[in-house]
Write an enzyme that holds these catalytic residues in place. Structure first.
Site, PDB file in Angstrom:
ATOM      1  N   TYR A  52       0.831  -1.204   0.000  1.00  0.00           N
ATOM      2  CA  TYR A  52       0.000   0.000   0.000  1.00  0.00           C
ATOM      3  C   TYR A  52       0.869   1.258   0.000  1.00  0.00           C
ATOM      4  O   TYR A  52       0.682   2.166  -0.821  1.00  0.00           O
ATOM      5  CB  TYR A  52      -0.913   0.001   1.223  1.00  0.00           C
ATOM      6  N   LYS A  68       1.232   4.421  -2.830  1.00  0.00           N
ATOM      7  CA  LYS A  68       0.915   5.812  -2.510  1.00  0.00           C
ATOM      8  C   LYS A  68       2.131   6.711  -2.686  1.00  0.00           C
ATOM      9  O   LYS A  68       1.998   7.879  -3.077  1.00  0.00           O
ATOM     10  CB  LYS A  68       0.353   5.909  -1.087  1.00  0.00           C
TER      11      LYS A  68
END
Length: 264
Positions: free
Chosen positions: A152, A156
Site C-alpha cells: 500500500y 501511494k
C-alpha cells in the site's frame, strides 16, 4: 445545468470518495461516481441524491476509464474535475507473507488505476480546453515507513511521483494537476483491513483518536479546496506533519506516537 461544475470520482461508492461525492453534490455540482458493481454504483448514487450518477467501471481497465469519461461528457457536457480516488489495502503483513495475487491487486487498483484515470482525463481535458486531474494519496506518500504496509505505502509513494510528473507535463497547458491527502479518516478501508492495529495486533486507538477526523469534517473541507483550486500542482493536505505533531503535543503524546499523516 450549463454553469454547474462536473466532477468524476473513481471509487466513489464508499469511504472518502462517497463522502466527497456528497459534499460536492451539496455544493451544487453534478457528480459521477464509479464502482466495479453496477448495482453498488447506482445504489450509492441514489442515496446521495439526484445530482449524482453511478456508473460501473474498473479503474484497472483503460477502456472503462474512457467509457466513464464519455458517460459524464454525454450526460453533463463536460468534466471539470477528475478525482482518482479508487484504492484498496491489505491487513498489515510482512512483505514475504503476502500472496502475489494480493500484491498485484493493490498495485493494479492503486497505481495502474490512477495512471489510467490520469491518462484518460488529461488527454480528454487537453482536447476539451482544460480541467483539473486529482490523485488521492495516503500513508507512505510523504516518505513515512511502517512495518506491514509495503504494498500500500509503495503505491501511494508512487502516486506522489505521478502527481509531480503530471504537474510538469501539463505545465503551459489548460490542464492542471492536483494532489489530495485526506489525513487520517476511519473509513471502511481502514476498518475492514484492521489498520488500527500493528503487526503484533496492538491497538493504536489513542493515536487514531488524536489524529483522525470524521468524514463529515474532512469531505467538506476537501471539497471546498478542490473547487477553489486554480494553480497547477495544487496540494490539498488535511494533516501535514507539523499539524500532526501539534495535535500530539496538545494531547501530551508527542514522542510516544509517531505521526503518519495521509493513511486512509
Amino acid at each position: 445545468m450549463a454553469g454547474m461544475t462536473v466532477i468524476v470520482i473513481t471509487g466513489g461508492t464508499r469511504g472518502i470518495g462517497r463522502g466527497l461525492a456528497g459534499a460536492f453534490a451539496s455544493r451544487g455540482c453534478q457528480v459521477v461516481i464509479c464502482g466495479r458493481s453496477e448495482q453498488a454504483a447506482r445504489a450509492s448514487a441514489a442515496e446521495l441524491g439526484p445530482a449524482v450518477l453511478g456508473v460501473a467501471a474498473d479503474v484497472t481497465s483503460r477502456p472503462d476509464m474512457e467509457r466513464l469519461w464519455d458517460t459524464a461528457q454525454d450526460q453533463f457536457g463536460r468534466v471539470d474535475h477528475w478525482i482518482n480516488n479508487a484504492g484498496t489495502a491489505l491487513a498489515p503483513q510482512l512483505l514475504w507473507d503476502i500472496p502475489e495475487s494480493d500484491i498485484r491487486t493493490v498495485v493494479e487498483v492503486n497505481m495502474i488505476g490512477a495512471i489510467n484515470g490520469s491518462s484518460v482525463a488529461a488527454a480528454r481535458m487537453l482536447a476539451a480546453g482544460g480541467g483539473f486531474v486529482w490523485n488521492m494519496v495516503g500513508f507512505g506518500s510523504n516518505g513515512r515507513v511502517s512495518r506491514g504496509m509495503a504494498p500500500y505505502g509503495s503505491t501511494k509513494r508512487a502516486l506522489a511521483y505521478l502527481h509531480d510528473t503530471l504537474t510538469l507535463e501539463t505545465r503551459g497547458t489548460a490542464v492542471r494537476a492536483g494532489l489530495l491527502s485526506p489525513g487520517l479518516v476511519v473509513t471502511e478501508l481502514v476498518a475492514e483491513n484492521d489498520l488500527r492495529a500493528d503487526l503484533r495486533g496492538r491497538r493504536q486507538q489513542v493515536y487514531y483518536e488524536v489524529l483522525s477526523d470524521p468524514m463529515d469534517v474532512v469531505a467538506p473541507w476537501m471539497a471546498d479546496r478542490v473547487l477553489a483550486a486554480r494553480r497547477n500542482g495544487t496540494r490539498v493536505e488535511r494533516l501535514t506533519t507539523p499539524k500532526a505533531l501539534g495535535r500530539l503535543a496538545g494531547a501530551g503524546l508527542r514522542g510516544r506516537v509517531r505521526p503518519a499523516a495521509g493513511r486512509r
